[in-house]
Design an enzyme around this catalytic site. Structure first.
Site, short mmCIF file in Angstrom:
data_model
loop_
_atom_site.label_atom_id
_atom_site.label_comp_id
_atom_site.label_asym_id
_atom_site.label_seq_id
_atom_site.Cartn_x
_atom_site.Cartn_y
_atom_site.Cartn_z
CB SER A 62 11.29 85.86 -9.69
OG SER A 62 10.29 85.27 -10.82
CB SER B 140 8.12 89.27 -9.82
OG SER B 140 7.48 89.21 -11.31
N GLY B 141 5.79 87.00 -10.38
CA GLY B 141 5.36 85.87 -10.90
C GLY B 141 6.08 85.65 -12.03
CG ASP B 142 7.03 86.94 -16.24
OD1 ASP B 142 8.08 86.56 -16.62
OD2 ASP B 142 6.17 86.52 -16.99
CG ASP B 143 11.55 87.44 -16.79
OD1 ASP B 143 12.07 86.46 -16.41
OD2 ASP B 143 11.27 87.67 -18.06
#
Length: 466
Positions: free
Chosen positions: A287, A253-256
């Site tokens: 991540s 992911s690009g986030d959590d």
């Protein structure tokens, strides 16, 4: 591995995955007698092609999906119904599910999200948020939605949902969404008995899986893939939910990878629906710029009784991050984590009271969050830059933090200050390297982890066929 080479590896992996997606020449190859596990089996069954859908990746099937669910809804009350998506690429905009319903995505089938904004109705923001997360205004409806449902299943034998997020990421970064928030991929609201399992989601426009105001939720065997620089592509976000099980999932992911939430500032305080009774186990996460598991920052309805175990984190910014701010109110308490394995981390533990993103004006600066009874045990980490950054509030410290049996091996060039601690209190036992003075070594002790199960863990799934 350097950051640059890691990005190349992940991008190539996702590109290879996309190349392996289905081709139109198998669109009518409906496989029968596929066995799967579900909370309930269905008496009736239909295939999306029966409603005029074309799996060529070009023809819009929004009308077909909506018509299928409308026509099948009466049968749902008579023993339930399943809608089968066969091999092919099925382009569609937003559509809503119904109760006692299974959406079954077969292997080599891809639900392909439209990039035409007109295919996504504009809907009001969630009551516990007061506005969209991208902007002070409404939101686009999610690709697959459902509200006030009972007994809804989204599953398959590793079929795919492709959010085609690049269009949305580029426009978001250029400031193109000034008064509206991007669509999520799956969002189920005000519902109970929800199952999302055995599917792959790639390139979501923003959040991937968002059960909100739900109870009795299972997310199992799901793969989420997004470029590690994609904006706000959180993997799984249980939000104001009770009795939720997330297990056996893989997230890039690009986030959590997982973000536990319960509403934003005064809006979340007013709605007052906590996330509680949550078990997360056997998660694998990558991540580099975010957390494996985040608690907050939207936690104004409260977060409590969260159990996390058997977690693998690779090239991830932090293992568990508690995010909050002045004005949030609410609480994060009774948090239990054990058996984490981590490799190449910026932080292992991160707690911050300075996550100062707020909705429109009106939050109460006197609404202070309570962070207490946080328990971490039985963990190993290699190649870590800084073991912990723990920042409470000067006049409202984070309390009852316990860490035990944790071994952290440092990177070749670690931070000089290994444990950065302010306004916290707690104890530690058998932790290496030695924690800060605010977590003094106690007599040998194991931090708490509940021996009971939350109710959803005892649910036995049925053997069904599609």
């Amino acid at each position: 591995m350097t950051r640059t080479s890691f990005v190349i590896v992940v991008v190539l992996a996702i590109s290879s995955f996309q190349m392996m997606e289905s081709s139109p020449d198998v669109a009518n190859n409906v496989k029968s007698n596929i066995q799967y596990d579900a909370i309930n089996c269905r008496k009736h069954s239909a295939v999306i092609t029966e409603f005029g859908a074309v799996g060529d990746g070009k023809t819009s099937n929004t009308k077909a999906f909506k018509e299928a669910i409308t026509k099948l809804a009466p049968k749902a009350a008579d023993g339930g119904v399943q809608l089968i998506v066969p091999p092919g690429k099925w382009l569609t905009g937003s559509f809503n599910l119904t109760s006692h319903f299974t959406l079954f995505i077969q292997k080599d089938a891809t639900i392909l999200a439209s990039q035409d904004e007109s295919e996504y109705p504009v809907v009001a923001p969630l009551p516990s948020y007061g506005q969209g997360r991208d902007a002070a205004g409404p939101t686009f409806a999610s690709l697959i939605s459902g509200t006030n449902l009972t007994d809804v299943v989204i599953t398959g034998n590793n079929g795919t949902i492709n959010g085609q997020g690049k269009y949305w990421w580029v426009k978001y970064r250029s400031g193109g969404f000034k008064n509206i928030t991007r669509p999520y991929t799956l969002e189920i609201m005000f519902s109970k008995d929800v199952q999302i399992s055995n599917i792959t989601i790639i390139d979501s426009p923003a959040w991937n899986i968002h059960p909100v105001y739900c109870s009795n939720v299972i997310v199992k065997g799901v793969t989420v893939l997004a470029p590690i620089d994609s904006p706000n592509t959180d993997g799984i976000n249980p939000d104001s939910c009770t009795n939720t099980l997330i297990e056996d999932c893989f997230v890039v992911s690009g986030d959590d990878c997982i973000a536990v939430k319960s509403g934003w500032d005064q809006f979340g305080i007013k709605v007052a629906m906590p996330t509680q009774q949550l078990t997360i186990r056997r998660l694998t996460c990558i991540s580099p710029d975010s957390a494996g598991i985040a608690l907050g920052s939207e936690m104004s309805g409260g977060i409590k009784d969260v159990r996390m175990e058997d977690i693998t984190l690779l090239q991830t910014q932090s293992a568990i991050r508690i995010k909050t701010a002045v004005g949030r109110g609410g609480y994060v308490k009774d948090i239990f984590a054990r058996r984490f394995t981590m490799k190449t981390m910026k932080y292992v533990f991160w707690m911050s009271g300075a996550y100062n993103q707020h909705p429109a004006s009106g939050f109460d600066p006197k609404a202070m969050p309570e962070i207490t009874n946080i328990n971490y045990r039985d963990m190993t980490a290699d190649n870590v830059t800084q073991p912990a950054r723990l920042d409470g509030f000067t006049n409202d410290p984070f309390t009852k933090i316990c860490m035990s049996n944790i071994n952290i091996a440092l990177a070749a060039e670690p931070k000089k200050l290994l444990w950065n601690c302010t306004a916290i209190s707690g104890v530690s036992s058998k932790v290496t390297p030695k924690p800060c003075s605010l977590l003094p070594e106690n007599a040998p002790v194991d931090c708490a982890f509940p021996v009971d199960k939350i109710p959803i863990e005892s649910v036995v799934l049925n053997k069904c066929s599609a």
